[in-house]
Design a protein around this motif. Structure first.
Motif, short mmCIF file in Angstrom:
data_model
loop_
_atom_site.label_atom_id
_atom_site.label_comp_id
_atom_site.label_asym_id
_atom_site.label_seq_id
_atom_site.Cartn_x
_atom_site.Cartn_y
_atom_site.Cartn_z
N THR A 45 0.81 -1.22 0.00
CA THR A 45 0.00 0.00 0.00
C THR A 45 0.84 1.28 0.00
OG1 THR A 45 -1.81 1.16 1.13
CG2 THR A 45 -0.24 -0.03 2.53
N TYR A 204 -6.34 -9.03 2.29
CA TYR A 204 -5.32 -8.18 1.66
C TYR A 204 -3.95 -8.86 1.64
CZ TYR A 204 -2.23 -4.32 0.58
OH TYR A 204 -1.26 -3.54 0.00
N ARG A 209 -4.63 -10.37 -3.92
CA ARG A 209 -4.99 -8.95 -3.88
C ARG A 209 -3.81 -8.08 -3.44
NH1 ARG A 209 -9.29 -6.30 0.42
NH2 ARG A 209 -8.51 -4.15 0.26
N GLY A 210 -3.14 -8.44 -2.36
CA GLY A 210 -2.06 -7.59 -1.85
C GLY A 210 -0.83 -8.35 -1.42
N ILE A 279 -8.87 -1.40 6.08
CA ILE A 279 -8.12 -2.02 4.98
C ILE A 279 -8.55 -1.49 3.62
CG2 ILE A 279 -7.53 -4.22 3.87
CD1 ILE A 279 -6.19 -3.95 6.55
N TYR A 282 -6.22 0.77 1.85
CA TYR A 282 -4.91 0.29 1.41
C TYR A 282 -4.79 0.31 -0.11
CZ TYR A 282 -3.47 -1.50 6.02
OH TYR A 282 -3.08 -1.63 7.33
#
Length: 305
Positions: A45, A204, A209-210, A279, A282
């Motif tokens: 992020t 996340y 996704r992250g 979140i 982010y």
């Protein structure tokens, strides 16, 4: 334009990425240091916000905290709040040493736990000319007392007693004990309330996704050190430099931002992103976009473009 950089923080080599606008006039730029959440790395992020700020004309520096990611430091994955604050100071020093950065126009942005670490550092580091946070989180308040302060003093006492036992075990060569701040499975995440930081943190950090290969999602946290850290104790010392704190209206951690902004002195501003959880801010574009627009306005006003 992205460049891999390094700088020192208390003798440890810190790995960073410097984002610069594609068009550079040759005039020293305003810059923003961006810190990542606990258990995260610079490519997640923090880079989302750095990239977006660079498109607005700012230079932006992201970095891995000491002991984490690509940065030096043993033991690995140590979450030391005082070192984390020092990393912010060291990042400002690095930017101030560059000929393409204006040392009088350096600001900083902290996301999640970095919002707490940055606040702590900025209270005494006057080189940070404008200070902003996203989903600010106080690690001591969140992990020692529990999000929403639901754990009570008996949990704090347990953690402090355990800290001594863990130090003794480490001294015997049994190795440090890490903990998981992010639920490792969807089933464990589902035990937390809907829209909560821990529940959404799994999605996340633990899914495509992250997820990032260098984000270990394990931390070594020494409770006897963390318990003495108070991110917002002197939030009024940020003044007379401007402070902007951004949080989602649906964040279970929003009370950290509300209390910190109440303790701050003018000039200060609280900006709510409607419908956003902790979140959500982010990486979800519908929430990041209004946050970045506010950041660009804030840093543009106080750092100049």
């Amino acid at each position: 334009m992205k460049t891999q950089v390094t700088f020192l923080s208390k003798g440890l080599k810190i790995a960073g990425i410097l984002y610069l606008p594609d068009i550079y006039s040759g005039r020293p730029l305003p810059a923003v240091v961006v810190g990542h959440p606990a258990s995260g790395v610079k490519e997640q992020t923090a880079s989302v916000y750095a990239d977006r700020l660079t498109r607005e004309g700012f230079a932006a520096l992201v970095f891995d905290a000491a002991h984490q990611g690509e940065s030096e430091g043993e033991p690995r994955n140590l979450e030391d709040p005082f070192q984390r604050a020092e990393d912010f100071r060291a990042a400002v020093s690095y930017l101030a040493s560059r000929s393409d950065i204006d040392p009088e126009r350096i600001g900083a942005l902290g996301i999640c736990a970095s919002g707490g670490y940055l606040s702590f550092a900025a209270q005494t580091d006057r080189r940070m000319k404008a200070v902003a946070t996203i989903s600010a989180f106080d690690m001591a308040g969140g992990l020692i007392d529990g999000v929403g302060r639901v754990q009570g003093p008996e949990i704090r006492d347990f953690l402090l007693n355990q800290a001594g036992a863990l130090r003794n075990a480490e001294a015997r060569g049994e190795g440090p004990v890490n903990f998981q701040p992010v639920p490792p499975t969807a089933a464990e995440a589902a035990a937390f309330p809907d829209r909560s930081m821990y529940r959404e943190g799994h999605e996340y950090y633990r899914t495509p996704r992250g997820n990032h290969p260098r984000a270990a999602n394990w931390l070594l946290m020494r409770a006897d050190v963390m318990a003495q850290f108070n991110a917002f104790a002197h939030q009024d010392w940020v003044s007379p430099r401007p402070l902007l704190m951004i949080a989602g209206t649906d964040a279970d951690t929003r009370y950290f931002t509300e209390e910190a902004i109440a303790q701050a002195a003018e000039p200060k501003e609280l900006f709510w992103v409607e419908g956003a959880s902790h979140i959500d801010l982010y990486d979800k574009d519908e929430f990041v976009t209004p946050a970045v627009a506010k950041l660009a306005e804030f840093f543009g006003k106080h750092l100049g473009l």
